[in-house]
Design an enzyme around this catalytic site. Structure first.
Site, PDB file in Angstrom:
ATOM      1  N   GLY A  83      20.647   4.153 -12.915  1.00 18.32           N
ATOM      2  CA  GLY A  83      20.389   5.491 -13.464  1.00 18.32           C
ATOM      3  C   GLY A  83      21.543   5.809 -14.382  1.00 18.32           C
ATOM      4  N   HIS A  84      21.323   5.750 -15.685  1.00 20.90           N
ATOM      5  CA  HIS A  84      22.398   5.945 -16.654  1.00 20.90           C
ATOM      6  C   HIS A  84      22.202   7.282 -17.367  1.00 20.90           C
ATOM      7  CE1 HIS A  84      23.245   1.321 -16.903  1.00 20.90           C
ATOM      8  NE2 HIS A  84      23.337   1.820 -15.679  1.00 20.90           N
ATOM      9  N   GLN A 110      24.769  -1.255 -12.505  1.00 24.83           N
ATOM     10  CA  GLN A 110      25.497  -1.324 -11.226  1.00 24.83           C
ATOM     11  C   GLN A 110      26.990  -1.499 -11.517  1.00 24.83           C
ATOM     12  OE1 GLN A 110      22.321  -3.537 -11.295  1.00 24.83           O
ATOM     13  NE2 GLN A 110      21.599  -1.477 -10.963  1.00 24.83           N
ATOM     14  N   ASP A 151      27.668   3.710 -11.188  1.00 28.06           N
ATOM     15  CA  ASP A 151      27.729   5.132 -11.551  1.00 28.06           C
ATOM     16  C   ASP A 151      29.069   5.551 -12.136  1.00 28.06           C
ATOM     17  OD1 ASP A 151      25.161   5.300 -10.545  1.00 28.06           O
ATOM     18  OD2 ASP A 151      25.839   5.892  -8.554  1.00 28.06           O
ATOM     19  N   LYS A 188      28.599   4.539 -17.295  1.00 25.68           N
ATOM     20  CA  LYS A 188      28.286   3.540 -18.320  1.00 25.68           C
ATOM     21  C   LYS A 188      27.375   4.107 -19.411  1.00 25.68           C
ATOM     22  CE  LYS A 188      26.714   0.952 -14.970  1.00 25.68           C
ATOM     23  NZ  LYS A 188      27.208   1.690 -13.794  1.00 25.68           N
TER      24      LYS A 188
HETATM   25  P1  GDP Z   1      26.167   5.178 -14.863  1.00 26.21           P
HETATM   26  O1  GDP Z   1      25.170   4.693 -13.899  1.00 26.21           O
HETATM   27  O2  GDP Z   1      27.413   4.338 -14.848  1.00 26.21           O
HETATM   28  O3  GDP Z   1      25.643   5.358 -16.261  1.00 26.21           O
HETATM   29  O4  GDP Z   1      26.637   6.617 -14.348  1.00 26.21           O
HETATM   30  P2  GDP Z   1      25.656   7.786 -13.797  1.00 26.21           P
HETATM   31  O5  GDP Z   1      24.939   8.393 -14.931  1.00 26.21           O
HETATM   32  O6  GDP Z   1      24.857   7.307 -12.652  1.00 26.21           O
HETATM   33  O7  GDP Z   1      26.721   8.770 -13.155  1.00 26.21           O
HETATM   34  C1  GDP Z   1      27.757   9.319 -13.896  1.00 26.21           C
HETATM   35  C2  GDP Z   1      27.631  10.841 -13.790  1.00 26.21           C
HETATM   36  O8  GDP Z   1      28.830  11.445 -14.244  1.00 26.21           O
HETATM   37  C3  GDP Z   1      26.542  11.418 -14.684  1.00 26.21           C
HETATM   38  O9  GDP Z   1      26.043  12.582 -14.100  1.00 26.21           O
HETATM   39  C4  GDP Z   1      27.290  11.736 -15.974  1.00 26.21           C
HETATM   40  O10 GDP Z   1      26.672  12.778 -16.734  1.00 26.21           O
HETATM   41  C5  GDP Z   1      28.603  12.210 -15.410  1.00 26.21           C
HETATM   42  N1  GDP Z   1      29.784  11.960 -16.256  1.00 26.21           N
HETATM   43  C6  GDP Z   1      30.047  10.909 -17.066  1.00 26.21           C
HETATM   44  N2  GDP Z   1      31.293  11.007 -17.563  1.00 26.21           N
HETATM   45  C7  GDP Z   1      31.816  12.137 -17.057  1.00 26.21           C
HETATM   46  C8  GDP Z   1      33.092  12.771 -17.176  1.00 26.21           C
HETATM   47  O11 GDP Z   1      34.004  12.301 -17.835  1.00 26.21           O
HETATM   48  N3  GDP Z   1      33.266  13.928 -16.478  1.00 26.21           N
HETATM   49  C9  GDP Z   1      32.290  14.489 -15.700  1.00 26.21           C
HETATM   50  N4  GDP Z   1      32.565  15.611 -15.058  1.00 26.21           N
HETATM   51  N5  GDP Z   1      31.081  13.913 -15.576  1.00 26.21           N
HETATM   52  C10 GDP Z   1      30.861  12.755 -16.225  1.00 26.21           C
HETATM   53  P1  IMO Z   2      23.976   2.175 -11.985  1.00 30.80           P
HETATM   54  O1  IMO Z   2      23.583   1.189 -13.074  1.00 30.80           O
HETATM   55  C1  IMO Z   2      25.100   2.809  -7.837  1.00 30.80           C
HETATM   56  C2  IMO Z   2      23.284   0.168  -4.860  1.00 30.80           C
HETATM   57  C3  IMO Z   2      22.325   0.792  -3.886  1.00 30.80           C
HETATM   58  C4  IMO Z   2      22.535  -0.121  -2.678  1.00 30.80           C
HETATM   59  C5  IMO Z   2      22.741  -1.489  -3.325  1.00 30.80           C
HETATM   60  C6  IMO Z   2      21.491  -2.338  -3.399  1.00 30.80           C
HETATM   61  O2  IMO Z   2      23.358   3.511 -12.145  1.00 30.80           O
HETATM   62  O3  IMO Z   2      25.450   2.194 -11.822  1.00 30.80           O
HETATM   63  P2  IMO Z   2      19.239  -2.272  -4.795  1.00 30.80           P
HETATM   64  O4  IMO Z   2      18.308  -1.149  -5.135  1.00 30.80           O
HETATM   65  O5  IMO Z   2      19.842  -2.928  -6.002  1.00 30.80           O
HETATM   66  O6  IMO Z   2      18.645  -3.262  -3.868  1.00 30.80           O
HETATM   67  O7  IMO Z   2      20.442  -1.577  -3.979  1.00 30.80           O
HETATM   68  O8  IMO Z   2      23.214  -1.233  -4.629  1.00 30.80           O
HETATM   69  N1  IMO Z   2      22.955   0.402  -6.281  1.00 30.80           N
HETATM   70  C7  IMO Z   2      23.618   1.244  -7.077  1.00 30.80           C
HETATM   71  N2  IMO Z   2      24.631   2.104  -6.799  1.00 30.80           N
HETATM   72  N3  IMO Z   2      24.651   2.682  -9.101  1.00 30.80           N
HETATM   73  C8  IMO Z   2      23.667   1.809  -9.396  1.00 30.80           C
HETATM   74  O9  IMO Z   2      23.279   1.558 -10.667  1.00 30.80           O
HETATM   75  C9  IMO Z   2      23.078   1.072  -8.349  1.00 30.80           C
HETATM   76  N4  IMO Z   2      22.081   0.166  -8.280  1.00 30.80           N
HETATM   77  C10 IMO Z   2      22.026  -0.246  -7.017  1.00 30.80           C
HETATM   78  O10 IMO Z   2      22.654   2.122  -3.610  1.00 30.80           O
HETATM   79  O11 IMO Z   2      23.725   0.219  -2.032  1.00 30.80           O
HETATM   80 MG    MG Z   3      24.035   5.426 -12.265  1.00 34.19          MG
END
Ligand code: GDP
Ligand code: IMO
Ligand code: MG
Length: 427
Positions: free
Chosen positions: A40-41, A223, A13, A16
């Site tokens: 979840g991207h 991840q 998270d 990415k």
């Molecule tokens: P990913 O899994 O690495 O793609 O990241 P996620 O989407 O799960 O979580 C990142 C969260 O931070 C999302 O809600 C994005 O919209 C938000 N986000 C990304 N970059 C920034 C930033 O620079 N500032 C803020 N405030 N939010 C951001």
């Molecule tokens: P993105 O790509 C954050 C975590 C889960 C749990 C562990 C194992 O959005 O960054 P799983 O479902 O793979 O068996 O879970 O890994 N986890 C993540 N945490 N971002 C993710 O993906 C994750 N994918 C799995 O919360 O701790």
């Molecule tokens: Mg994510």
């Protein structure tokens, strides 16, 4: 041409999806190499907020091909729902998305096994997203799995039933676990029909041919490094190699073909699910980061655990991945903090550790911090890194000096446009 890689350096998270979307115009192909719908991207642009799970984050950009590699695991039901959510954007999915025939399928029984296993673990549970990731990779390495290529075979049903029967036997061992498979099976088989309509290819051949023809490829990680099956905080990890090496096995790219490795991290740190997290702030400061950063999971909605940036942890991730440049995300979340802290080393059993040690699960890890002066102003409307407040630049330089890798991108908000190029890497 070489493949550039973008991956997370913390526990996922990091942002990415946002940075892949920002960088996509520089590439011809965006390729996911591991993980599945546990990811979840999030992408934000033109007032749209969209979360992708299995589909690469280049899908919204015209003229770019998105590839789901052999290292990815696909749940046809979630995948179908993802496609349905993209329908309003009139994207020609058939020409913009291709899938490896070698990618493994998540069966409904994989999800049941995930749930049964987690329930049986009780307080020691991994905190899995319950998407069936672990059991699917177990079947892959156990040589029992079903792959995308199998759905075109005449004996697909036989193979499916054989695997389901095996799973039912295992589920019988979980005495207290009740389930209704028929409810899940119908939608899954329907979703398989939809998957058959898409383009499945020998993706390793496709990619290598494309690279030979001069196409630029960006590999999108899922991840984060600390969730890697080998190098993460085992057993509290996911079941795939989330690190650069995963690009080679998850796409069929030779190690000599890896180009830049872009490591992305938050200006602080988060984790969702169970497991060690040395700099976690289980207090009102952590709560404040969660609120300011809206730190709730994009896949499960669970609140994310929050803490300060951890330098030994980042150095470890940089080492494993061979990171050549860094993107620092969500620095705007710290806009209102007078003081920011960075962990420089740990004390474990009275001893100093400057690196991320093997055993962080069952011991008390005391993080030692250095204070950094906050910038205390709104950075979300900045359009150039040159105009960033001095204290933010100082924080960037402090981390660059500690991590020995340039921070080329600083992200100051979730939107595509809220991205500052330090050292002029963005167009
Ligand atoms: P990913 O899994 O690495 O793609 O990241 P996620 O989407 O799960 O979580 C990142 C969260 O931070 C999302 O809600 C994005 O919209 C938000 N986000 C990304 N970059 C920034 C930033 O620079 N500032 C803020 N405030 N939010 C951001
Ligand atoms: P993105 O790509 C954050 C975590 C889960 C749990 C562990 C194992 O959005 O960054 P799983 O479902 O793979 O068996 O879970 O890994 N986890 C993540 N945490 N971002 C993710 O993906 C994750 N994918 C799995 O919360 O701790
Ligand atoms: Mg994510």
């Amino acid at each position: 041409m070489k493949v550039d890689v973008l991956l997370g350096l913390q526990w996922g998270d990091e942002g990415k999806g946002k940075i892949v979307d920002v960088l996509t115009p520089n590439y011809d192909i965006i390729a996911r190499f591991q993980g599945g719908p546990n990811a979840g991207h999030t992408l934000e642009f033109n007032g749209i907020k969209h979360v992708l799970h299995t589909i690469p984050s280049g899908i919204f950009r015209e003229g770019v091909l998105n590839l789901i590699g052999n290292g990815v695991v696909i749940d046809p039901v979630i995948f179908k729902a993802e496609l349905a959510k993209l329908a309003p954007y009139n994207i020609d999915i058939k020409s913009r998305l291709i899938i490896s025939k070698k990618a493994h399928l998540i069966l409904p029984t994989h999800r049941l096994l995930d749930a049964a296993s987690e329930a049986a673990k009780g307080k020691d549970k991994i905190g899995s997203t319950l998407k069936g990731i672990g059991p699917t990779y177990m079947d892959k390495t156990g040589r029992n799995g079903l792959r995308v290529g199998d759905i075109f075979s005449l004996n697909f049903e036989t193979k499916y039933n054989a695997l389901v029967n095996k799973h039912k036997d295992i589920l019988n061992h979980y005495a207290d676990f009740e389930y209704d498979l028929t409810e899940l099976e119908g939608p899954w088989l329907q979703a398989i029909d939809e998957l058959r309509e898409l383009t499945a290819v020998d993706s390793e051949q496709y990619l290598n041919d494309a690279m030979k023809a001069g196409k630029k490829v960006l590999a999108e990680g899922a991840q984060g490094t600390m969730l890697d099956i080998d190098f993460g905080t085992y057993p509290f990890v996911t079941s795939s190699n989330t690190v650069t090496a995963g690009t080679c096995t998850g796409l069929g790219i030779a190690p000599t073909k890896i180009g830049e490795v872009i490591g992305i991290f938050k200006a602080y740190c988060t984790r969702v699910g169970s497991g060690p997290f040395p700099t976690e702030l289980d207090n009102e400061v952590g709560e404040r980061i969660r609120t300011e950063g809206f730190e709730f999971g994009a896949t499960t909605g669970r609140p994310r655990r929050c803490g300060w940036v951890d330098i030994p942890q980042l150095k470890y991730a940089i080492m494993i991945n061979g990171v050549t440049e860094l993107s620092m995300m969500k620095s705007d979340v710290l806009d209102k903090f007078d003081t920011i802290k960075a962990c420089t080393h740990y004390i474990i059993d009275g001893e100093r550790y400057d690196y991320f040690p093997y055993d962080v699960n069952d011991v008390e890890v005391i993080p030692v911090y250095e204070d950094i002066k906050g910038w205390n102003c709104d950075t979300t409307k900045l359009s150039s890194y040159d105009d960033a407040p001095k204290e933010l630049k100082d924080y960037v330089e402090y981390l660059e000096q500690k991590l020995e890798v340039p921070i080329t991108v600083v992200s100051v908000g979730p939107d595509r446009t809220q991205t500052l190029s330090n050292k002029k890497v963005l167009a």
